[in-house]
Design a protein around this motif. Structure first.
Motif, PDB file in Angstrom:
ATOM      1  N   GLY A  12       1.064  -1.301   0.008  1.00 57.12           N
ATOM      2  CA  GLY A  12       0.088   0.086  -0.158  1.00 57.12           C
ATOM      3  C   GLY A  12       0.742   1.586   0.065  1.00 57.12           C
ATOM      4  N   SER A  13       1.819   1.850  -0.723  1.00 56.17           N
ATOM      5  CA  SER A  13       2.827   2.293  -0.237  1.00 56.17           C
ATOM      6  C   SER A  13       2.194   3.645  -1.520  1.00 56.17           C
ATOM      7  N   GLU A 174       6.175   6.754  -9.003  1.00 54.60           N
ATOM      8  CA  GLU A 174       5.114   5.952  -9.060  1.00 54.60           C
ATOM      9  C   GLU A 174       4.434   7.115  -7.902  1.00 54.60           C
TER      10      GLU A 174
HETATM   11  C1  GAR Z   1       3.062  -1.404  -7.990  1.00 57.59           C
HETATM   12  O1  GAR Z   1       4.155  -0.771  -8.159  1.00 57.59           O
HETATM   13  C2  GAR Z   1       2.206  -0.775  -8.705  1.00 57.59           C
HETATM   14  O2  GAR Z   1       2.315  -0.479  -9.969  1.00 57.59           O
HETATM   15  C3  GAR Z   1       2.254  -1.973  -9.075  1.00 57.59           C
HETATM   16  O3  GAR Z   1       1.821  -3.362  -7.729  1.00 57.59           O
HETATM   17  C4  GAR Z   1       2.703  -2.245  -6.806  1.00 57.59           C
HETATM   18  C5  GAR Z   1       2.380  -2.085  -5.534  1.00 57.59           C
HETATM   19  O4  GAR Z   1       3.382  -1.110  -4.761  1.00 57.59           O
HETATM   20  N1  GAR Z   1       0.683  -2.402 -10.012  1.00 57.59           N
HETATM   21  C6  GAR Z   1       0.733  -3.862 -10.477  1.00 57.59           C
HETATM   22  O5  GAR Z   1       1.235  -4.645 -11.003  1.00 57.59           O
HETATM   23  C7  GAR Z   1      -0.381  -3.775 -11.133  1.00 57.59           C
HETATM   24  N2  GAR Z   1      -0.671  -5.450 -12.323  1.00 57.59           N
HETATM   25  P1  GAR Z   1       2.211  -0.566  -3.440  1.00 57.59           P
HETATM   26  O6  GAR Z   1       1.577  -1.720  -2.528  1.00 57.59           O
HETATM   27  O7  GAR Z   1       3.326  -0.316  -2.226  1.00 57.59           O
HETATM   28  O8  GAR Z   1       1.579   0.367  -3.716  1.00 57.59           O
END
Ligand code: GAR
Length: 197
Positions: A12-13, A174
């Motif tokens: 969930g960052s 991101e």
């Molecule tokens: C992020 O890098 C996002 O772009 C990717 O998962 C990660 C989640 O990180 N999403 C996908 O691969 C979608 N198919 P987070 O939970 O720390 O936000």
């Protein structure tokens, strides 16, 4: 003020960066963080930020996506969001669910779409010898990792990169890109955000 529900599966960052961005004169506020597992690490982070949280475990539905999504949709609706942000939500959504939120649902994907839809994007960019890699925020349409592009951030691929090192460089972007796109989107502006071009 627009209400935003954020869907997560993991740490969930991106969710944290979105929630933290929605303060002050921002046109939106986060109203719900929803996960598809009780164990999503991001749920504790969301609670710590004072967010309402919920989860619908997909596993008891045993692959019946439509049945899972029906419950998911009902529970999201309880928070009355105007916008849904997928932020590392790792369940593929059916056309039925997507159509309910079409034009109001965003996703972040860790590649420069249309390159590398799906999984293992960082390894695939390295494998291909790309000079640049990055991330994309797009409107969600029924096709996986497709739909109008609302923003992209680009980073260089460096000599000694591993998928993990490259992923960390992309993730940092991101956290800038998604809040920037969401702010514009909530203002009704769909001009793509460009970072690092
Ligand atoms: C992020 O890098 C996002 O772009 C990717 O998962 C990660 C989640 O990180 N999403 C996908 O691969 C979608 N198919 P987070 O939970 O720390 O936000």
């Amino acid at each position: 003020t627009k209400r935003v529900a954020i869907l997560i599966s993991g740490g969930g960052s991106n969710m944290v960066s979105l929630v933290e961005s929605m303060t002050g004169d921002h046109p939106a506020r986060a109203c719900l963080v929803m996960a598809n597992s009780e164990n999503a690490g991001g749920l504790a982070k969301a609670s710590a930020l004072g967010m309402d949280t919920d989860f619908v475990d997909h596993r008891p539905f045993k692959g019946d996506r439509a049945a899972f999504e029906e419950v998911l949709h009902d529970r999201i609706l309880q928070a009355q969001p105007d916008i849904v942000c997928l932020a590392g939500f790792m369940r593929v959504l059916t056309e039925g669910f997507v159509s309910k939120w079409q034009g109001r649902m965003l996703n972040i994907h860790p590649s420069l779409l249309p390159k590398y839809r799906g999984l293992h994007t960082h390894a695939r960019a390295l494998e291909a010898g790309d000079a640049y890699h990055g991330c994309t925020v797009h409107e969600v349409t029924p096709e996986l990792d497709d739909g109008p592009i609302l923003g992209q951030a680009r980073v260089p691929v460096l000599e000694d990169d591993t998928p993990e090192v490259l992923a960390a460089r992309v993730l940092e972007q991101e956290h800038k890109l998604y809040p920037a796109v969401l702010r514009r989107f909530a203002e009704g502006d769909r001009t793509p955000v460009k970072i690092g071009f």
